[in-house]
Motif scaffolding. Structure first.
Motif, mmCIF file in Angstrom:
data_model
loop_
_atom_site.group_PDB
_atom_site.id
_atom_site.type_symbol
_atom_site.label_atom_id
_atom_site.label_comp_id
_atom_site.label_asym_id
_atom_site.label_seq_id
_atom_site.Cartn_x
_atom_site.Cartn_y
_atom_site.Cartn_z
ATOM 1 N N ASP A 53 0.320 -1.525 0.022
ATOM 2 C CA ASP A 53 0.380 0.114 -0.210
ATOM 3 C C ASP A 53 0.914 1.113 0.141
ATOM 4 O O ASP A 53 2.711 1.174 0.405
ATOM 5 N N MET A 55 -0.119 5.012 0.438
ATOM 6 C CA MET A 55 -0.503 4.805 1.254
ATOM 7 C C MET A 55 -0.433 7.056 1.189
ATOM 8 O O MET A 55 0.638 7.256 1.648
ATOM 9 N N THR A 57 -3.085 11.212 0.870
ATOM 10 C CA THR A 57 -3.860 12.183 1.986
ATOM 11 C C THR A 57 -5.360 11.275 2.788
ATOM 12 O O THR A 57 -5.950 11.512 3.337
ATOM 13 N N ASP A 58 -5.777 10.310 1.179
ATOM 14 C CA ASP A 58 -6.821 9.746 1.150
ATOM 15 C C ASP A 58 -7.065 9.334 2.653
ATOM 16 O O ASP A 58 -8.488 8.807 3.371
ATOM 17 N N SER A 59 -6.273 7.928 3.102
ATOM 18 C CA SER A 59 -6.085 7.179 4.298
ATOM 19 C C SER A 59 -5.563 7.752 5.630
ATOM 20 O O SER A 59 -5.272 7.353 5.974
ATOM 21 N N GLY A 60 -5.007 9.035 5.446
ATOM 22 C CA GLY A 60 -4.042 9.798 6.762
ATOM 23 C C GLY A 60 -2.518 9.527 6.634
ATOM 24 O O GLY A 60 -2.250 9.277 7.871
ATOM 25 N N GLY A 61 -2.308 8.312 5.509
ATOM 26 C CA GLY A 61 -1.252 7.386 5.776
ATOM 27 C C GLY A 61 -0.022 8.460 5.158
ATOM 28 O O GLY A 61 1.614 7.985 4.951
ATOM 29 N N ASP A 87 -4.704 4.184 -7.482
ATOM 30 C CA ASP A 87 -6.069 4.481 -7.026
ATOM 31 C C ASP A 87 -6.653 3.315 -6.859
ATOM 32 O O ASP A 87 -7.995 3.490 -6.373
ATOM 33 N N GLY A 89 -6.548 1.564 -3.782
ATOM 34 C CA GLY A 89 -6.179 1.451 -2.770
ATOM 35 C C GLY A 89 -6.739 2.783 -2.053
ATOM 36 O O GLY A 89 -8.582 2.717 -2.732
ATOM 37 N N VAL A 90 -7.164 3.108 -0.719
ATOM 38 C CA VAL A 90 -8.699 4.192 -0.537
ATOM 39 C C VAL A 90 -8.119 5.524 -1.011
ATOM 40 O O VAL A 90 -7.122 5.645 -1.443
ATOM 41 N N ASP A 93 -5.318 6.844 -3.150
ATOM 42 C CA ASP A 93 -3.966 6.030 -2.401
ATOM 43 C C ASP A 93 -3.550 3.916 -3.672
ATOM 44 O O ASP A 93 -5.293 4.205 -4.330
ATOM 45 N N ARG A 95 -2.385 0.359 -3.758
ATOM 46 C CA ARG A 95 -2.359 -0.675 -3.753
ATOM 47 C C ARG A 95 -1.956 -2.193 -4.899
ATOM 48 O O ARG A 95 -2.819 -1.857 -5.890
#
Length: 109
Positions: A53, A55, A57-61, A87, A89-90, A93, A95
């Motif tokens: 992953d 990560m 801004t969308d996952s806060g990572g 895209d 992932g979250v 993000d 994955r």
């Protein structure tokens, strides 16, 4: 006026990177300029399933709005099939779920 600090790149953009990640761990890096790529290496086992992953801004990572995994290069220097992503992932993000064919040090960017 604007002052830009001359900051060194944290990770090189090639397979000689100093960033070595252990499976199950993570690394935090910086994109110093728009064309910057941070490469990371990891030891992978053949025929094992891995999930990576990236990560933002969308996952806060992280702070990137749309992080992308360009590709993963196996221990023989070949691109691992279907190892790039944007895209999955979250939100925006990235994955990647993949199974390498060879054991050894791989590089991802």
């Amino acid at each position: 006026s604007v002052t830009i600090a001359n900051s060194a790149d944290d990770f090189s953009a090639n397979s000689d990177t100093i960033s070595e990640i252990e499976v199950g761990h993570f690394v935090v890096g910086n994109i110093e300029e728009s064309a910057d790529q941070d490469w990371h290496s990891v030891i992978l086992e053949a025929n094992e399933k891995y999930t990576i992953d990236l990560m933002g801004t969308d996952s806060g990572g992280g702070t990137l709005n749309d992080p992308q995994i360009i590709s993963i290069i196996d221990a023989l220097g070949a691109d691992i099939e279907n190892s790039g992503d944007d895209d999955s992932g979250v939100g925006y993000d990235s994955r990647v779920v993949f199974i390498p064919n060879v054991t050894g040090k791989s590089s991802l960017y």
